[in-house]
Scaffold this motif. Structure first.
Motif, PDB file in Angstrom:
ATOM      1  N   ALA A 191       0.833  -1.214   0.000  1.00  0.00           N
ATOM      2  CA  ALA A 191       0.000   0.000   0.000  1.00  0.00           C
ATOM      3  C   ALA A 191       0.862   1.257   0.000  1.00  0.00           C
ATOM      4  O   ALA A 191       0.575   2.227  -0.705  1.00  0.00           O
ATOM      5  N   LEU A 192       1.934   1.246   0.804  1.00  0.00           N
ATOM      6  CA  LEU A 192       2.818   2.413   0.875  1.00  0.00           C
ATOM      7  C   LEU A 192       3.494   2.675  -0.458  1.00  0.00           C
ATOM      8  O   LEU A 192       3.477   3.809  -0.965  1.00  0.00           O
ATOM      9  N   TYR A 193       4.078   1.645  -1.060  1.00  0.00           N
ATOM     10  CA  TYR A 193       4.816   1.861  -2.293  1.00  0.00           C
ATOM     11  C   TYR A 193       3.892   2.100  -3.484  1.00  0.00           C
ATOM     12  O   TYR A 193       4.282   2.766  -4.441  1.00  0.00           O
ATOM     13  N   ARG A 194       2.677   1.590  -3.421  1.00  0.00           N
ATOM     14  CA  ARG A 194       1.711   1.929  -4.462  1.00  0.00           C
ATOM     15  C   ARG A 194       1.448   3.431  -4.453  1.00  0.00           C
ATOM     16  O   ARG A 194       1.381   4.076  -5.488  1.00  0.00           O
ATOM     17  N   GLU A 195       1.336   3.991  -3.239  1.00  0.00           N
ATOM     18  CA  GLU A 195       1.133   5.432  -3.105  1.00  0.00           C
ATOM     19  C   GLU A 195       2.356   6.192  -3.605  1.00  0.00           C
ATOM     20  O   GLU A 195       2.241   7.155  -4.375  1.00  0.00           O
ATOM     21  N   TRP A 196       3.550   5.770  -3.184  1.00  0.00           N
ATOM     22  CA  TRP A 196       4.772   6.478  -3.551  1.00  0.00           C
ATOM     23  C   TRP A 196       5.041   6.395  -5.057  1.00  0.00           C
ATOM     24  O   TRP A 196       5.386   7.388  -5.692  1.00  0.00           O
ATOM     25  N   MET A 197       4.893   5.190  -5.625  1.00  0.00           N
ATOM     26  CA  MET A 197       5.167   5.044  -7.056  1.00  0.00           C
ATOM     27  C   MET A 197       4.105   5.775  -7.882  1.00  0.00           C
ATOM     28  O   MET A 197       4.400   6.283  -8.960  1.00  0.00           O
ATOM     29  N   GLY A 198       2.883   5.820  -7.349  1.00  0.00           N
ATOM     30  CA  GLY A 198       1.850   6.606  -8.017  1.00  0.00           C
ATOM     31  C   GLY A 198       2.221   8.078  -8.061  1.00  0.00           C
ATOM     32  O   GLY A 198       1.994   8.770  -9.057  1.00  0.00           O
ATOM     33  N   ARG A 199       2.815   8.570  -6.950  1.00  0.00           N
ATOM     34  CA  ARG A 199       3.250   9.970  -6.923  1.00  0.00           C
ATOM     35  C   ARG A 199       4.344  10.213  -7.959  1.00  0.00           C
ATOM     36  O   ARG A 199       4.371  11.252  -8.629  1.00  0.00           O
ATOM     37  N   ILE A 200       5.266   9.269  -8.072  1.00  0.00           N
ATOM     38  CA  ILE A 200       6.360   9.414  -9.039  1.00  0.00           C
ATOM     39  C   ILE A 200       5.793   9.480 -10.460  1.00  0.00           C
ATOM     40  O   ILE A 200       6.157  10.340 -11.259  1.00  0.00           O
ATOM     41  N   HIS A 201       4.871   8.548 -10.764  1.00  0.00           N
ATOM     42  CA  HIS A 201       4.272   8.531 -12.099  1.00  0.00           C
ATOM     43  C   HIS A 201       3.503   9.823 -12.360  1.00  0.00           C
ATOM     44  O   HIS A 201       3.605  10.420 -13.437  1.00  0.00           O
ATOM     45  N   THR A 202       2.730  10.252 -11.343  1.00  0.00           N
ATOM     46  CA  THR A 202       1.952  11.481 -11.484  1.00  0.00           C
ATOM     47  C   THR A 202       2.863  12.676 -11.696  1.00  0.00           C
ATOM     48  O   THR A 202       2.621  13.538 -12.552  1.00  0.00           O
TER      49      THR A 202
END
Length: 590
Positions: free
Chosen positions: A282-293
């Motif tokens: 859950a944490l890295y999904r959020e972080w990697m989503g931020r990177i992609h965004t």
């Protein structure tokens, strides 16, 4: 991910995956692998990442990562060696951030051998390495690695095919059960700022990262050495014995900030999770989503700014042409004078001075083409005057179009602020539709194709005022048009920041009932926040009823005109806006 978290994750993965068969191996990008494993009753996908900032290991659920059309060489090697093999062990190298996955598989001649896939999660030195094993099951010779480390890159430790595997140099740290009050006292924590306290403590204890150190210092309640030692024991024993559930640390807005195999009581909020793997994912999904965004937003911003630069240059040229065309009347007068006084023009002259009967016969010097007669020079001036006169309305139209395009693109830049992935996709498709972006993905980015006729406008953000009124905020230009011109009622209140790009904001208002001033103020705060004036004070926000808003014919999305407006002045400070944005209905329709 620190070694303490990895310890809990290793135990969890061992319990669920040991004995599983390797079905498939993919390499989505240069530093990540996905190993598909089949157990007796299910199929799991295990992510092994050597990302420079976000190296990690965890199970993947939900959306599958995209894979290249041609698998990289390391992926092909792993498929050859490990596919159809069996995962027989998962272990951690001491208290290091290194995980070993042992696989039994057949070699080229059919013998059953053991390979180790070693995942080193050490920041910029992270790697995934395939090795052979010695009779005791320890790593022996490097077969290959996802990142090759040459002597030029590191004189301490090379990672290349054919070399013997050398573990990373050990860190001079103490085991948690050997730390004493004297060790803590030597750190002199009281003399350090809070950030340095966490770092200093994590450098003392093996397996501890800054996150665990922060939790320990919080639980200790003071910097007394005995209390700190006791808190260290408590946290480590909680992980080793599974006495506390894994948790996801949240910020004040509920966004995941950290994951740990213990309760994160020192953060503003935390959420217990079913497993440490679920928390890490859950944490890295959020972080990697931020990177992609962030990447997608920066790419769109780059494209928009390129178009704005071109439009600014075009506008300047149009203004110069417009200024040059203003003298068409003077050119016509020169033609009239040459026609009236051809007998006063000497043959072969390059200029002549004639009385200007349009200006009380004051003398006017006129340039001539020496090879032309007076009448021919007059005709030349008439043609130039006519051409420039005809150009003026065309130039005005072009300037209006350029201004409309610039206004549209400046609105796009505003909408890129804080845009979610879905909102960014909507903005991207809007730019394609308006002709500012090609259909192909940005800079080789792969994306899933969207249905041809599916509208990309999405839904406006919906909030509820303190008085219970619904407030809608458009998050792209097409959405602004739809909100203002199609889905709102004539007596709804429309707001927009004055004389600068920003979102359309609409308050759903009952007919013949005035909207409370507090709701108007909150909507004005949102209009100012979602505008170019976000970081300004005393931002002017106009408001009027929807029936007073209309769209000029042929204008770009998001551009409207309005009348009968009133103006509020607000300062969009973050706490006030956050309080409004926190009040969202369970569902909303526009």
């Amino acid at each position: 991910m620190d070694a303490l978290t990895l310890h809990a994750l290793c135990r969890e993965l061992s319990a669920s995956l040991v004995g599983a068969r390797v079905e498939k191996i993919h390499q989505p990008n240069a530093r990540e692998l996905v190993v598909t494993l089949r157990t007796k009753d299910r199929t799991e996908r295990l992510l092994l990442s050597a990302h420079r900032q976000y190296a990690r290991v965890h199970l993947l659920h939900g959306e599958r990562p995209q894979n290249p059309e041609e698998p990289p060489m390391f992926c092909m090697l792993l498929r050859k060696r490990l596919e159809s093999g069996r995962l027989v062990a998962i272990r951690q190298q001491g208290w290091d951030r290194v995980l070993e996955l042992a696989f039994e598989a057949q070699n080229d001649i059919g013998d059953l051998v053991t390979y180790l896939l070693i995942v080193e999660m050490m920041g910029k030195h992270s790697n995934v390495i395939l090795t052979t094993t010695d009779p005791d099951g320890r790593p022996q010779r490097i077969i290959d690695s996802i990142v090759h480390v040459t002597r030029d890159m590191s004189r301490v430790r090379q990672v290349l095919p054919g070399l013997d595997y050398q573990p990373a140099p050990p860190l001079n740290k103490r085991s948690f059960d050997q730390v004493t009050a004297d060790d803590i006292e030597l750190l002199e924590l009281a003399s350090l700022p809070a950030k340095q306290q966490k770092l200093k403590l994590s450098q003392l204890v093996a397996g501890m990262g800054p996150l665990a150190a922060a939790e320990i210092l919080h639980r200790a309640g003071s910097l007394a050495p005995g209390a700190v030692v006791q808190a260290i024991q408590q946290v480590f024993q909680a992980v080793l014995q599974g006495a506390e559930p894994a948790s996801l640390g949240l910020d004040a807005l509920g966004v995941p900030q950290a994951a740990a195999p213990f309760l994160l009581t020192h953060l503003p909020a935390h959420q217990t999770m079913a497993s440490i793997g679920a928390a890490v994912e859950a944490l890295y999904r959020e972080w990697m989503g931020r990177i992609h965004t962030s990447h997608m937003a920066s790419e769109l911003e780059r494209v928009v700014n390129q178009h704005l630069d071109k439009l600014r240059g075009k506008r300047q040229k149009l203004l110069e042409q417009q200024e040059d065309s203003q003298d068409h009347e003077q050119l016509r007068i020169r033609g009239e004078l040459l026609t009236a006084y051809p007998h006063l023009v000497p043959k072969g002259a390059s200029e002549v001075t004639l009385p200007n009967f349009y200006d009380e016969d004051r003398p006017l010097t006129i340039d001539l083409h020496p090879a032309q007669s007076a009448i021919e020079n007059a005709q030349r001036y008439f043609k130039q005057a006519s051409k420039k006169k005809r150009a003026l309305p065309l130039l005005e139209q072009e300037l209006a179009q350029v201004d409309d395009d610039m206004r549209y693109l400046e609105n796009v830049l505003v909408h890129l602020q804080d845009a979610t992935p879905n909102q960014l996709e909507g903005l991207r498709e809007e730019l394609v539709k308006e002709g500012f972006l090609s259909e192909r993905p940005l800079r080789r980015q792969r994306r899933k194709p969207s249905p041809r006729n599916k509208p990309a406008t999405g839904q406006p953000d919906t909030f509820v005022s303190t008085d219970g009124y619904t407030i809608l905020v458009g998050r792209n230009n097409a959405q602004n048009d739809r909100l203002t011109l199609k889905s709102s009622q004539p007596f709804d209140v429309w707001l927009h920041v004055k004389d600068m790009p920003g979102s359309h904001v609409v308050i759903r208002a009952p007919r013949n009932r005035p909207v409370p001033e507090r709701t108007l103020h909150e909507a004005a705060l949102l209009a100012a926040y979602f505008s170019k004036g976000r970081d300004s004070a005393n931002v002017a926000v106009d408001y009027t009823e929807i029936r007073n808003v209309w769209k000029p014919s042929g204008s770009r999305p998001g551009h409207v005109l309005y009348k009968h407006q009133h103006t509020l002045y607000v300062t969009p400070d973050r706490p006030s806006v956050a309080a409004i944005m926190a009040r969202q209905p369970a569902s909303s329709t526009t």
